[in-house]
Scaffold this active site. Structure first.
Site, mmCIF file in Angstrom:
data_model
loop_
_atom_site.group_PDB
_atom_site.id
_atom_site.type_symbol
_atom_site.label_atom_id
_atom_site.label_comp_id
_atom_site.label_asym_id
_atom_site.label_seq_id
_atom_site.Cartn_x
_atom_site.Cartn_y
_atom_site.Cartn_z
ATOM 1 N N GLY A 74 43.511 35.342 41.549
ATOM 2 C CA GLY A 74 43.273 34.618 40.317
ATOM 3 C C GLY A 74 44.547 33.979 39.787
ATOM 4 O O GLY A 74 45.622 34.560 39.855
ATOM 5 N N CYS B 224 43.239 39.762 42.655
ATOM 6 C CA CYS B 224 42.682 40.314 43.890
ATOM 7 C C CYS B 224 43.750 40.883 44.819
ATOM 8 O O CYS B 224 43.444 41.712 45.678
ATOM 9 C CB CYS B 224 41.882 39.250 44.634
ATOM 10 S SG CYS B 224 40.474 38.623 43.703
ATOM 11 N N CYS C 150 43.830 35.205 48.551
ATOM 12 C CA CYS C 150 43.900 34.393 47.341
ATOM 13 C C CYS C 150 43.749 35.293 46.127
ATOM 14 O O CYS C 150 43.126 36.355 46.188
ATOM 15 C CB CYS C 150 42.831 33.317 47.354
ATOM 16 S SG CYS C 150 41.148 33.939 47.606
ATOM 17 N N HIS D 95 34.361 43.498 48.221
ATOM 18 C CA HIS D 95 35.663 43.143 47.649
ATOM 19 C C HIS D 95 35.882 43.909 46.341
ATOM 20 O O HIS D 95 35.715 43.359 45.255
ATOM 21 C CB HIS D 95 35.691 41.632 47.413
ATOM 22 C CG HIS D 95 36.963 41.086 46.877
ATOM 23 N ND1 HIS D 95 38.159 41.781 46.876
ATOM 24 C CD2 HIS D 95 37.234 39.875 46.320
ATOM 25 C CE1 HIS D 95 39.100 41.033 46.345
ATOM 26 N NE2 HIS D 95 38.573 39.876 45.986
#
Length: 395
Positions: free
Chosen positions: A383, A89, A381, A351
């Site tokens: 993965g 992300c 945050c 997102h």
């Protein structure tokens, strides 16, 4: 070393999965923001030393180096290179960090950082394939052996790290209730709707023309009709007795964003106007099972390196992958909730994975400019339990 400044920041509207941008190829979405960036910043594409492009699902229409293809689709000179990176992300936020490092070290003068994700056309998880031998699934036996038996880790699942389960574990650890998560989600939509109504996004968005000729000018995901009662009706897909729902999670989306990075001296010589200085950029990692807690140590590291206190930061953008993420972050940092995601976040705006870092930075920079905020901090945050954090200073 020289400094690194941002001289342009632009994004597309963000569309819902299967929505208004679903008919647009991700390369074309990327080309749209590259073209708009050059026009708005007043830069000559021929002077761009590199394009660093974030994208998570690099398969299908997003395969074969979508960053380079975007350069060609934008009609930029063939001499402009492009590369594509995946830090989940945070991919386009990492692209910004790499761009800043390149210009500050003197390896480049002008670098474009950004990213894209069309989650309609390239669904999340589509890059995971067993391969021709049936053994090509991610992680491997050694990773499975390391985490087998850990609460929240499904050893027999092809993708045993689950972000939704991580969000549930975070909610439990920080004592967050379903009501708190729903209230946070509702607030995200309300902030985004208020910003949209006030025209706050107009200066950062470049319209996209879709194949049927329609002109898309606004983010599609904002739910103006949602309420605590409607949110309370949603199921908890990650745990039967859980607290996280689709309503308190980020939306699956389509979109792209781009930023131009150079030094203040190069900008002065070429008549470009810096928006902000990249003050501090860090990346760190944490528990991959909880997965979403790394923004907390990333923020601490960024503030320590910057020599700043959290109270000196005028605005924080913490990606709303799931509502427990910013709420746990607030609890640990003791930051002012009023400064958090003031124009809404991914729960309302969406997102588009590889493009979100650049989208969030673009939104934060425009907010800082509009309100005269000196310092802004962005963290998200990622993965695998990672997080980037970036502190920028308004110029």
């Amino acid at each position: 070393m020289a400094d690194a400044v941002i001289v342009g920041a632009v994004r597309t509207p963000v569309g819902r999965r299967g929505g208004v941008l679903g008919a647009v190829h991700p390369v074309d979405l990327s080309a749209r923001v590259l073209t708009a960036l050059a026009e708005r910043a007043g830069l000559d594409p021929a002077e761009v030393d590199d394009v660093i492009w974030g994208c998570v699902s690099q398969v299908g229409e997003q395969a074969w180096n979508v960053g380079r293809n975007a350069v060609l689709a934008a009609g930029w000179p063939e001499s402009v290179p492009g590369t594509t990176l995946d830090r989940q992300c945070g991919s386009s936020q990492q692209a910004l960090h790499f761009a800043a490092a390149a210009v500050a070290s003197g390896q480049a003068d002008l670098v474009v950082a950004g990213g894209v994700e069309s989650m309609t056309r390239v669904p999340m998880g589509s890059s995971i394939s067993p391969g021709p031998t049936g053994t090509g699934l991610p992680y491997g036996d050694l990773v499975r052996d390391r985490y087998r038996g850990t609460p929240g880790f499904a050893a027999d699942d092809p993708v045993p790290f689950n972000q939704g389960v991580g969000a549930e574990l975070i909610a439990a650890r920080w004592g967050l209730t379903r009501r708190q998560l729903d209230e946070y989600a509702l607030t995200s939509h309300q902030k985004a709707a208020a910003a949209q109504d006030a025209g706050a996004f107009e200066s950062e968005i470049d319209p996209v023309f879709v194949p049927d000729g329609a002109k898309v000018v606004a983010d599609e995901g904002i739910r103006r009709d949602t309420s605590l009662e409607r949110l309370a009706e949603l199921k908890t897909p990650f745990r039967a007795d859980g607290v996280v729902t689709a309503g308190s999670a980020s939306q699956i989306s389509d979109g792209a964003a781009a930023l131009a990075v150079t030094t203040s001296e190069w900008a002065r010589q070429h008549g470009l106007r810096p928006l902000a200085r990249i003050h501090t950029a860090v990346v760190t990692a944490d528990d991959p099972v909880l997965m979403l807690t790394a923004p907390i140590p990333a923020t601490a590291r960024a503030l320590r390196r910057a020599g700043l206190g959290i109270e000196e930061i005028g605005v924080y953008e913490v990606n709303e992958a799931f509502a427990p993420v910013p709420l746990a972050w607030l609890a640990e940092t003791e930051a002012d909730p009023a400064r958090l995601n003031p124009r809404g976040g991914a729960i309302a705006l969406g997102h588009p994975l590889g493009g979100s870092g650049a989208r969030i930075m673009t939104t934060m920079l425009h907010y800082m400019r509009d309100h005269g905020v000196r310092y802004g901090l962005q963290t998200m945050c990622e993965g695998g339990g990672m997080a980037n954090a970036t502190i920028v200073e308004l110029l």
